[in-house]
Scaffold this motif. Sequence first.
Motif, short mmCIF file in Angstrom:
data_model
loop_
_atom_site.label_atom_id
_atom_site.label_comp_id
_atom_site.label_asym_id
_atom_site.label_seq_id
_atom_site.Cartn_x
_atom_site.Cartn_y
_atom_site.Cartn_z
N LEU A 233 106.92 98.88 57.23
CA LEU A 233 106.10 97.80 56.66
C LEU A 233 105.82 96.73 57.72
CD1 LEU A 233 107.69 97.40 53.11
CD2 LEU A 233 105.43 98.35 53.67
N GLY B 287 106.09 92.71 44.32
CA GLY B 287 106.29 93.82 45.26
C GLY B 287 106.21 93.24 46.67
N CYS B 288 106.99 92.17 46.90
CA CYS B 288 106.87 91.39 48.15
C CYS B 288 107.45 92.12 49.34
CB CYS B 288 107.53 90.03 47.99
SG CYS B 288 109.33 90.13 47.73
N GLY B 289 108.18 93.24 49.12
CA GLY B 289 108.78 93.96 50.25
C GLY B 289 109.69 93.02 51.03
N THR C 133 106.79 89.77 53.91
CA THR C 133 105.70 89.63 54.89
C THR C 133 104.76 88.47 54.59
OG1 THR C 133 105.77 92.03 54.87
CG2 THR C 133 103.93 91.01 56.06
N ASP C 134 104.43 88.28 53.32
CA ASP C 134 103.38 87.31 52.97
C ASP C 134 103.93 86.04 52.34
OD1 ASP C 134 100.78 88.95 53.47
OD2 ASP C 134 102.17 90.33 52.49
N HIS D 259 111.79 95.38 43.48
CA HIS D 259 112.91 96.10 42.86
C HIS D 259 113.80 96.78 43.88
CE1 HIS D 259 110.63 100.21 42.30
NE2 HIS D 259 110.61 99.77 43.53
N ASP D 260 113.49 96.56 45.16
CA ASP D 260 114.27 97.23 46.20
C ASP D 260 115.24 96.23 46.85
OD1 ASP D 260 114.43 99.67 48.08
OD2 ASP D 260 114.24 97.96 49.43
N ALA E 132 114.83 95.53 50.72
CA ALA E 132 113.63 94.73 51.00
C ALA E 132 113.89 93.27 50.63
CB ALA E 132 112.44 95.27 50.22
N ASP F 243 111.64 94.23 38.17
CA ASP F 243 110.66 95.30 38.09
C ASP F 243 109.34 94.75 37.55
OD1 ASP F 243 109.23 97.70 36.91
OD2 ASP F 243 110.97 98.64 37.84
N LEU F 244 108.26 95.19 38.14
CA LEU F 244 106.94 94.70 37.72
C LEU F 244 106.60 95.04 36.27
CD1 LEU F 244 106.27 94.15 40.76
CD2 LEU F 244 104.00 95.01 40.25
N HIS F 245 107.26 96.06 35.73
CA HIS F 245 106.95 96.44 34.35
C HIS F 245 107.57 95.48 33.34
CE1 HIS F 245 106.71 100.27 36.63
NE2 HIS F 245 105.66 100.44 35.89
N ARG G 37 99.47 96.72 48.06
CA ARG G 37 99.89 98.13 48.15
C ARG G 37 101.15 98.39 47.31
NH1 ARG G 37 101.40 98.43 53.42
NH2 ARG G 37 101.47 96.17 53.27
C1 LIG Z 1 104.03 99.35 50.42
S1 LIG Z 1 105.28 98.18 50.02
C2 LIG Z 1 104.37 96.67 50.26
C3 LIG Z 1 105.24 95.47 50.48
C4 LIG Z 1 104.47 94.15 50.72
N1 LIG Z 1 103.64 93.83 49.58
C5 LIG Z 1 103.65 94.19 51.98
O1 LIG Z 1 102.43 94.01 51.91
O2 LIG Z 1 104.23 94.40 53.06
C6 LIG Z 1 105.45 98.29 48.27
C7 LIG Z 1 106.57 97.44 47.70
O3 LIG Z 1 106.48 97.46 46.26
C8 LIG Z 1 107.78 97.52 45.72
N2 LIG Z 1 107.68 98.09 44.37
C9 LIG Z 1 107.18 99.30 44.03
N3 LIG Z 1 107.28 99.48 42.70
C10 LIG Z 1 107.83 98.35 42.18
C11 LIG Z 1 108.19 97.93 40.86
N4 LIG Z 1 107.99 98.72 39.81
N5 LIG Z 1 108.75 96.71 40.70
C12 LIG Z 1 108.95 95.90 41.79
N6 LIG Z 1 108.65 96.25 43.06
C13 LIG Z 1 108.09 97.46 43.26
C14 LIG Z 1 108.52 98.41 46.72
O4 LIG Z 1 109.93 98.26 46.61
C15 LIG Z 1 107.95 97.93 48.05
O5 LIG Z 1 108.72 96.88 48.60
#
Ligand SMILES: C[S@@+](CC[C@H](N)C(=O)[O-])C[C@H]1O[C@@H](n2cnc3c(N)ncnc32)[C@H](O)[C@@H]1O
Length: 258
Positions: free
Chosen positions: A17, A49-51, A54-55, A74-75, A78, A98-100, A116
Amino acid sequence: MTSSAFETATPDPIGYLDRLAATDLARSYKARMLDELDVRPGQTVLDLGCGPGTDLGSLAEAVTATGTVIGIDHDQAALRAATERTAHQPTVTVQLADLHDLPLADGLADGARTDRVLQHVADPVQALREIHRVLRPGGRLVMGEPDWETLTIDHPDGELSRAYTRYVTDQVVRNARIGRELPRLAAGVGFTVPTVLPVTSVLRDARTADRILGLERNTQRAVAAGYLTEEAARPWLDHLTHGPFLASVTLYVVVAES
Ligand SMILES: C[S@@+](CC[C@H](N)C(=O)[O-])C[C@H]1O[C@@H](n2cnc3c(N)ncnc32)[C@H](O)[C@@H]1O
């Protein structure tokens, strides 16, 4: 089947990432997303889903010292990285969730972004419902999500490239067509969608493309899954390594208002 030119080991997720975020291309669409989010001082904004965060820094700058930024992922790994990287920014908090099922009150946020992320979630409609719930009326959601069926890789035998793209869309990315679907899905949960911007990445360097697309790894997996034969895959990869290279993929920046 190996190619010395292309990466064979799977990179660690945070390193992957980070290197993607450092490309001119990522910087440019992320800046466009920030413009579209139209953040004002004092606002509360979410990076869903901030990973590794980064932002979060650019959002913190935009809300200034009187605002609030909440990063959700949720990770665990990250989030640990996001926590460390934003430790000096008192307006930023990060939460494991979790986003849900967001642990946030109705109407709490002025703005939100996904970058993403919806391409990976189990139920994008439920995630959008939750985001709609936590945004105030008139709040803004900016999504940057790819459409992997737009992945094209130049090769004299177009069918081999189509087979690779089919493998990616069928087996690698859960919601591979989410980019084009978002305006419809967002409208379905009550958003209005004033703006859809296509951002097409054109990659002309095979190694750069490999570092983003994992050409070697995914070709090996596509062979194992029966999308390409071993005999076709080797010369396909060799051609990509040695000839002039062109691949492209489109990400859609979709602006939705609650
Ligand atoms: C491709 S990475 C993008 C991270 C960040 N947004 C960036 O632009 O660098 C996708 C992220 O979404 C998170 N993610 C995926 N499904 C998720 C969910 N259901 N709830 C929370 N986070 C989720 C992953 O753990 C991951 O950190």
